[in-house]
Design an enzyme around this catalytic site. Structure first.
Site, mmCIF file in Angstrom:
data_model
loop_
_atom_site.group_PDB
_atom_site.id
_atom_site.type_symbol
_atom_site.label_atom_id
_atom_site.label_comp_id
_atom_site.label_asym_id
_atom_site.label_seq_id
_atom_site.Cartn_x
_atom_site.Cartn_y
_atom_site.Cartn_z
ATOM 1 N N ASP A 64 -5.773 4.373 -0.613
ATOM 2 C CA ASP A 64 -4.650 5.200 -1.070
ATOM 3 C C ASP A 64 -5.089 6.238 -2.097
ATOM 4 O O ASP A 64 -4.730 6.162 -3.275
ATOM 5 C CB ASP A 64 -3.559 4.277 -1.655
ATOM 6 C CG ASP A 64 -2.198 4.949 -1.690
ATOM 7 O OD1 ASP A 64 -2.103 6.116 -1.281
ATOM 8 O OD2 ASP A 64 -1.239 4.301 -2.139
ATOM 9 N N ASP A 89 -3.940 6.144 -9.047
ATOM 10 C CA ASP A 89 -2.890 5.168 -8.698
ATOM 11 C C ASP A 89 -3.550 3.807 -8.467
ATOM 12 O O ASP A 89 -3.197 3.059 -7.561
ATOM 13 C CB ASP A 89 -2.115 5.601 -7.449
ATOM 14 C CG ASP A 89 -0.827 4.788 -7.241
ATOM 15 O OD1 ASP A 89 -0.350 4.156 -8.210
ATOM 16 O OD2 ASP A 89 -0.318 4.766 -6.109
HETATM 17 P P1 ATP Z 1 2.770 2.468 -0.780
HETATM 18 O O1 ATP Z 1 3.837 3.502 -0.963
HETATM 19 O O2 ATP Z 1 3.263 1.118 -0.366
HETATM 20 O O3 ATP Z 1 1.779 2.439 -1.929
HETATM 21 P P2 ATP Z 1 1.254 4.210 0.659
HETATM 22 O O4 ATP Z 1 2.161 5.041 1.457
HETATM 23 O O5 ATP Z 1 0.833 4.684 -0.656
HETATM 24 O O6 ATP Z 1 1.933 2.872 0.490
HETATM 25 P P3 ATP Z 1 -1.337 3.093 1.318
HETATM 26 O O7 ATP Z 1 -1.307 2.379 0.026
HETATM 27 O O8 ATP Z 1 -2.481 3.992 1.578
HETATM 28 O O9 ATP Z 1 -0.016 3.921 1.575
HETATM 29 O O10 ATP Z 1 -1.274 2.054 2.508
HETATM 30 C C1 ATP Z 1 -0.193 1.157 2.612
HETATM 31 C C2 ATP Z 1 -0.695 -0.190 3.096
HETATM 32 O O11 ATP Z 1 -1.290 -0.070 4.375
HETATM 33 C C3 ATP Z 1 -1.768 -0.789 2.213
HETATM 34 O O12 ATP Z 1 -1.220 -1.578 1.201
HETATM 35 C C4 ATP Z 1 -2.590 -1.615 3.176
HETATM 36 O O13 ATP Z 1 -2.023 -2.884 3.338
HETATM 37 C C5 ATP Z 1 -2.456 -0.862 4.475
HETATM 38 N N1 ATP Z 1 -3.615 0.013 4.708
HETATM 39 C C6 ATP Z 1 -3.782 1.274 4.261
HETATM 40 N N2 ATP Z 1 -4.949 1.786 4.666
HETATM 41 C C7 ATP Z 1 -5.545 0.828 5.390
HETATM 42 C C8 ATP Z 1 -6.799 0.743 6.100
HETATM 43 N N3 ATP Z 1 -7.651 1.766 6.124
HETATM 44 N N4 ATP Z 1 -7.087 -0.417 6.735
HETATM 45 C C9 ATP Z 1 -6.229 -1.444 6.711
HETATM 46 N N5 ATP Z 1 -5.045 -1.426 6.077
HETATM 47 C C10 ATP Z 1 -4.698 -0.308 5.421
HETATM 48 MN MN MN Z 2 -0.390 2.328 -1.813
#
Ligand code: ATP
Ligand code: MN
Length: 255
Positions: free
Chosen positions: A209, A190
């Site tokens: 992610d 992804d």
């Molecule tokens: P989406 O559905 O929006 O893709 P997601 O549920 O897949 O979100 P992630 O992409 O892992 O989850 O995280 C969402 C957001 O949280 C990221 O875009 C980032 O801004 C923030 N984030 C995630 N992990 C971290 C981290 N370890 N440190 C700081 N910010 C983070």
């Molecule tokens: Mn994401």
């Protein structure tokens, strides 16, 4: 109701944790009782010192800021009520690491969370910059917070790059894809400007992610890699990068 009250009374033992539970109540709709219990346990064990605000509300998960005993943490909580978990099926069921999980929603989400932890570990060992994973418990993943003073680093999507920064960022992303493939035996699956953060201190990319990342044995691994490559080339074409899909695929799969 009774369960929640019981959890709430436990928290009264510690005045220091009062602020946290207030905040958790505000977020009550994303936390089911079992998720709350795990958070309280982690807090009792000192793994979480204080819960902070919401960083993101995604399709399947919410990400929160938290203070750890040593450093800042990000807590990713997969919602059990998540409606898109069906899609997780196709990733999990064909992954040789997860062949004997039961076919129900909760178990799939728990396996997914463990998979994200393992994928982050493998990526990190391979030399890819990712948040350092701390632990996975049921639907909760705790990892290093990538940011400063409660502010997460920006997404690649939202980071304008100077001309002299483009090549370095692009090359590093390609190198990370190569390391993932060759050293970690993984395809991100992804990868795009939405799942790459940029550390503004040194303009280095950080992959995030990785719940959906698969090993190369996965029957769709090639297709996922192709899609990742396409996404990266599409994004960097605006900066004048003109590499060909086939070229880049070869580079990633090279020894
Ligand atoms: P989406 O559905 O929006 O893709 P997601 O549920 O897949 O979100 P992630 O992409 O892992 O989850 O995280 C969402 C957001 O949280 C990221 O875009 C980032 O801004 C923030 N984030 C995630 N992990 C971290 C981290 N370890 N440190 C700081 N910010 C983070
Ligand atoms: Mn994401």
């Amino acid at each position: 109701e009774k369960k929640i009250r019981r959890i709430d009374s436990a928290k009264d033992k510690s005045r220091a944790r009062e602020k946290d539970s207030e905040r958790l109540k505000v977020e009550e709709n994303v936390f089911d009782v079992s998720t709350l219990k795990i958070l309280y346990t982690l807090s009792n064990k000192g793994i979480i010192k204080a819960m902070g605000g919401s960083i993101s509300t995604g399709k399947e998960a919410n990400v929160f800021y938290a203070e750890g005993p040593e450093k800042e943490l990000a807590i990713k909580i997969y919602r059990i009520s998540s409606s898109t978990f069906k899609a997780m099926d196709t990733y999990i069921m064909k992954d040789p690491r997860f062949t004997n999980i039961r076919n129900n929603k909760r178990d799939i989400i728990f396996a997914w969370t463990r998979k994200e932890l393992q994928n982050l570990k493998r990526a990190k060992s391979a030399g890819v910059r990712v948040p350092e994973p701390v632990l996975a418990e049921k639907n909760i993943l705790i990892m290093e917070f990538m940011g400063e003073k409660e502010v997460p680093y920006p997404l690649l999507k939202n980071t304008p790059l100077e001309n002299d920064e483009v090549k370095l960022v692009y090359d590093t992303i390609v190198e990370y894809m190569h390391l993932l493939y060759k050293e970690a035996n993984l395809v991100h699956a992804d990868l795009s400007e939405y799942n790459i953060l940029i550390d503004p201190n040194n303009i280095t990319p950080i992959f995030i992610d990785m719940g959906q990342s698969v090993t190369l044995e996965h029957p769709n691994a090639r297709e996922f890699l192709y899609r990742d490559v396409k996404n990266i080339l599409r994004f960097f074409s605006r900066y004048g990068i003109k590499d060909k899909t086939e070229e880049l695929l070869k580079k990633i799969q090279a020894e």
